[in-house]
Design a protein around this motif. Structure first.
Motif, PDB file in Angstrom:
ATOM      1  N   MET A   1       1.904  40.805 -58.874  1.00 37.78           N
ATOM      2  CA  MET A   1       3.288  41.095 -58.504  1.00 37.78           C
ATOM      3  C   MET A   1       4.178  39.994 -59.077  1.00 37.78           C
ATOM      4  O   MET A   1       3.812  38.839 -59.099  1.00 37.78           O
ATOM      5  CB  MET A   1       3.440  41.161 -56.987  1.00 37.78           C
ATOM      6  N   THR A   2       5.357  40.370 -59.512  1.00 43.34           N
ATOM      7  CA  THR A   2       6.281  39.421 -60.111  1.00 43.34           C
ATOM      8  C   THR A   2       7.458  39.135 -59.188  1.00 43.34           C
ATOM      9  O   THR A   2       7.807  39.960 -58.353  1.00 43.34           O
ATOM     10  CB  THR A   2       6.796  39.964 -61.459  1.00 43.34           C
ATOM     11  N   ASP A   3       8.033  37.948 -59.335  1.00 47.23           N
ATOM     12  CA  ASP A   3       9.224  37.600 -58.577  1.00 47.23           C
ATOM     13  C   ASP A   3      10.493  37.896 -59.380  1.00 47.23           C
ATOM     14  O   ASP A   3      11.580  37.575 -58.952  1.00 47.23           O
ATOM     15  CB  ASP A   3       9.200  36.126 -58.189  1.00 47.23           C
ATOM     16  N   THR A   4      10.337  38.491 -60.538  1.00 50.94           N
ATOM     17  CA  THR A   4      11.481  38.869 -61.356  1.00 50.94           C
ATOM     18  C   THR A   4      11.991  40.232 -60.909  1.00 50.94           C
ATOM     19  O   THR A   4      11.234  41.196 -60.891  1.00 50.94           O
ATOM     20  CB  THR A   4      11.085  38.929 -62.847  1.00 50.94           C
ATOM     21  N   PRO A   5      13.263  40.320 -60.542  1.00 56.33           N
ATOM     22  CA  PRO A   5      13.797  41.616 -60.111  1.00 56.33           C
ATOM     23  C   PRO A   5      13.710  42.655 -61.220  1.00 56.33           C
ATOM     24  O   PRO A   5      14.001  42.372 -62.384  1.00 56.33           O
ATOM     25  CB  PRO A   5      15.266  41.318 -59.789  1.00 56.33           C
ATOM     26  N   GLN A   6      13.289  43.841 -60.851  1.00 55.01           N
ATOM     27  CA  GLN A   6      13.282  44.976 -61.767  1.00 55.01           C
ATOM     28  C   GLN A   6      14.419  45.888 -61.312  1.00 55.01           C
ATOM     29  O   GLN A   6      14.269  46.655 -60.360  1.00 55.01           O
ATOM     30  CB  GLN A   6      11.925  45.681 -61.744  1.00 55.01           C
ATOM     31  N   TRP A   7      15.563  45.771 -61.984  1.00 53.57           N
ATOM     32  CA  TRP A   7      16.794  46.426 -61.556  1.00 53.57           C
ATOM     33  C   TRP A   7      16.749  47.924 -61.781  1.00 53.57           C
ATOM     34  O   TRP A   7      16.231  48.410 -62.759  1.00 53.57           O
ATOM     35  CB  TRP A   7      17.987  45.803 -62.275  1.00 53.57           C
TER      36      TRP A   7
ATOM     37  N   GLY B   1      14.021  46.963 -55.934  1.00 54.67           N
ATOM     38  CA  GLY B   1      13.119  47.258 -54.823  1.00 54.67           C
ATOM     39  C   GLY B   1      11.752  46.623 -54.936  1.00 54.67           C
ATOM     40  O   GLY B   1      10.989  46.625 -53.972  1.00 54.67           O
ATOM     41  N   ASN B   2      11.443  46.046 -56.083  1.00 55.01           N
ATOM     42  CA  ASN B   2      10.109  45.481 -56.274  1.00 55.01           C
ATOM     43  C   ASN B   2       9.869  44.193 -55.496  1.00 55.01           C
ATOM     44  O   ASN B   2       8.738  43.726 -55.416  1.00 55.01           O
ATOM     45  CB  ASN B   2       9.831  45.246 -57.760  1.00 55.01           C
ATOM     46  N   LEU B   3      10.892  43.615 -54.892  1.00 59.42           N
ATOM     47  CA  LEU B   3      10.711  42.360 -54.158  1.00 59.42           C
ATOM     48  C   LEU B   3      10.597  42.551 -52.649  1.00 59.42           C
ATOM     49  O   LEU B   3      10.407  41.589 -51.917  1.00 59.42           O
ATOM     50  CB  LEU B   3      11.870  41.400 -54.472  1.00 59.42           C
ATOM     51  N   VAL B   4      10.679  43.786 -52.185  1.00 53.64           N
ATOM     52  CA  VAL B   4      10.653  44.054 -50.749  1.00 53.64           C
ATOM     53  C   VAL B   4       9.336  43.597 -50.118  1.00 53.64           C
ATOM     54  O   VAL B   4       9.339  42.875 -49.126  1.00 53.64           O
ATOM     55  CB  VAL B   4      10.902  45.544 -50.452  1.00 53.64           C
ATOM     56  N   ALA B   5       8.226  44.003 -50.684  1.00 53.69           N
ATOM     57  CA  ALA B   5       6.924  43.690 -50.070  1.00 53.69           C
ATOM     58  C   ALA B   5       6.662  42.190 -50.001  1.00 53.69           C
ATOM     59  O   ALA B   5       6.158  41.687 -48.997  1.00 53.69           O
ATOM     60  CB  ALA B   5       5.810  44.383 -50.847  1.00 53.69           C
ATOM     61  N   ARG B   6       7.030  41.481 -51.021  1.00 54.88           N
ATOM     62  CA  ARG B   6       6.714  40.049 -51.079  1.00 54.88           C
ATOM     63  C   ARG B   6       7.731  39.184 -50.342  1.00 54.88           C
ATOM     64  O   ARG B   6       7.377  38.175 -49.734  1.00 54.88           O
ATOM     65  CB  ARG B   6       6.615  39.608 -52.524  1.00 54.88           C
ATOM     66  N   HIS B   7       9.011  39.552 -50.415  1.00 53.70           N
ATOM     67  CA  HIS B   7      10.072  38.710 -49.857  1.00 53.70           C
ATOM     68  C   HIS B   7      10.808  39.328 -48.678  1.00 53.70           C
ATOM     69  O   HIS B   7      11.574  38.643 -48.008  1.00 53.70           O
ATOM     70  CB  HIS B   7      11.087  38.353 -50.948  1.00 53.70           C
ATOM     71  N   GLY B   8      10.651  40.625 -48.481  1.00 50.68           N
ATOM     72  CA  GLY B   8      11.354  41.293 -47.385  1.00 50.68           C
ATOM     73  C   GLY B   8      12.833  41.469 -47.636  1.00 50.68           C
ATOM     74  O   GLY B   8      13.598  41.677 -46.706  1.00 50.68           O
ATOM     75  N   THR B   9      13.237  41.343 -48.894  1.00 50.86           N
ATOM     76  CA  THR B   9      14.644  41.494 -49.238  1.00 50.86           C
ATOM     77  C   THR B   9      14.826  42.514 -50.353  1.00 50.86           C
ATOM     78  O   THR B   9      13.903  42.802 -51.106  1.00 50.86           O
ATOM     79  CB  THR B   9      15.260  40.165 -49.711  1.00 50.86           C
TER      80      THR B   9
ATOM     81  N   ALA C   1      20.927  39.110 -51.589  1.00 44.63           N
ATOM     82  CA  ALA C   1      19.566  39.413 -51.135  1.00 44.63           C
ATOM     83  C   ALA C   1      19.667  39.921 -49.701  1.00 44.63           C
ATOM     84  O   ALA C   1      19.774  39.142 -48.759  1.00 44.63           O
ATOM     85  CB  ALA C   1      18.683  38.174 -51.220  1.00 44.63           C
ATOM     86  N   LEU C   2      19.647  41.237 -49.549  1.00 48.79           N
ATOM     87  CA  LEU C   2      19.812  41.846 -48.235  1.00 48.79           C
ATOM     88  C   LEU C   2      18.460  42.017 -47.551  1.00 48.79           C
ATOM     89  O   LEU C   2      17.485  42.412 -48.199  1.00 48.79           O
ATOM     90  CB  LEU C   2      20.483  43.204 -48.381  1.00 48.79           C
ATOM     91  N   PRO C   3      18.392  41.770 -46.249  1.00 50.49           N
ATOM     92  CA  PRO C   3      17.147  42.057 -45.532  1.00 50.49           C
ATOM     93  C   PRO C   3      16.795  43.535 -45.702  1.00 50.49           C
ATOM     94  O   PRO C   3      17.680  44.399 -45.657  1.00 50.49           O
ATOM     95  CB  PRO C   3      17.481  41.733 -44.074  1.00 50.49           C
ATOM     96  N   ALA C   4      15.523  43.819 -45.904  1.00 50.73           N
ATOM     97  CA  ALA C   4      15.081  45.192 -46.176  1.00 50.73           C
ATOM     98  C   ALA C   4      15.516  46.159 -45.076  1.00 50.73           C
ATOM     99  O   ALA C   4      15.951  47.281 -45.367  1.00 50.73           O
ATOM    100  CB  ALA C   4      13.566  45.235 -46.354  1.00 50.73           C
ATOM    101  N   GLY C   5      15.446  45.754 -43.830  1.00 50.16           N
ATOM    102  CA  GLY C   5      15.850  46.623 -42.727  1.00 50.16           C
ATOM    103  C   GLY C   5      17.333  46.948 -42.764  1.00 50.16           C
ATOM    104  O   GLY C   5      17.741  48.082 -42.491  1.00 50.16           O
ATOM    105  N   ALA C   6      18.159  45.965 -43.102  1.00 48.07           N
ATOM    106  CA  ALA C   6      19.605  46.191 -43.191  1.00 48.07           C
ATOM    107  C   ALA C   6      19.923  47.127 -44.344  1.00 48.07           C
ATOM    108  O   ALA C   6      20.779  48.019 -44.207  1.00 48.07           O
ATOM    109  CB  ALA C   6      20.332  44.862 -43.369  1.00 48.07           C
ATOM    110  N   PHE C   7      19.244  46.963 -45.466  1.00 53.22           N
ATOM    111  CA  PHE C   7      19.486  47.849 -46.608  1.00 53.22           C
ATOM    112  C   PHE C   7      19.043  49.273 -46.269  1.00 53.22           C
ATOM    113  O   PHE C   7      19.742  50.232 -46.589  1.00 53.22           O
ATOM    114  CB  PHE C   7      18.765  47.345 -47.859  1.00 53.22           C
ATOM    115  N   ALA C   8      17.920  49.414 -45.607  1.00 55.44           N
ATOM    116  CA  ALA C   8      17.439  50.743 -45.216  1.00 55.44           C
ATOM    117  C   ALA C   8      18.425  51.408 -44.259  1.00 55.44           C
ATOM    118  O   ALA C   8      18.701  52.611 -44.378  1.00 55.44           O
ATOM    119  CB  ALA C   8      16.063  50.643 -44.569  1.00 55.44           C
ATOM    120  N   ALA C   9      18.987  50.650 -43.325  1.00 54.75           N
ATOM    121  CA  ALA C   9      19.976  51.207 -42.396  1.00 54.75           C
ATOM    122  C   ALA C   9      21.233  51.636 -43.148  1.00 54.75           C
ATOM    123  O   ALA C   9      21.826  52.684 -42.838  1.00 54.75           O
ATOM    124  CB  ALA C   9      20.328  50.184 -41.319  1.00 54.75           C
ATOM    125  N   PHE C  10      21.647  50.860 -44.134  1.00 50.59           N
ATOM    126  CA  PHE C  10      22.804  51.218 -44.951  1.00 50.59           C
ATOM    127  C   PHE C  10      22.553  52.526 -45.692  1.00 50.59           C
ATOM    128  O   PHE C  10      23.391  53.432 -45.673  1.00 50.59           O
ATOM    129  CB  PHE C  10      23.109  50.094 -45.943  1.00 50.59           C
TER     130      PHE C  10
END
Length: 67
Positions: A1-7, A24-32, A47-56
């Motif tokens: 897994m990479t820490d480079t965002p895949q836009w 979305g590739n950083l959700v599992a590793r960073h939760g954002t 860098a939005l928390p995954a839960g906040a982005f999902a609610a949006f």
């Protein structure tokens, strides 16, 4: 897994360039979910928390967010 965002830009964003990109590739590793303005890709990234982005996203899909 990479820490480079895949836009990713949604296929629904064909509105003249006023859209955002998410990585979305950083959700599992960073939760954002990194989010940036597609017009200025070298600009600021939120860098939005995954839960906040999902609610949006749910709010947009359900029509609960309007202008």
């Amino acid at each position: 897994m990479t820490d480079t965002p895949q836009w990713f830009t949604s296929s629904y964003s064909d509105n003249g360039g006023d859209c955002v990109e998410v990585a979305g590739n950083l959700v599992a590793r960073h939760g954002t979910v990194p989010v940036r303005d597609s017009k200025t890709p070298a600009g600021a990234v939120l860098a939005l928390p995954a839960g906040a982005f999902a609610a949006f996203v749910t709010g947009v899909r359900d029509g609960g967010l309007s202008r």
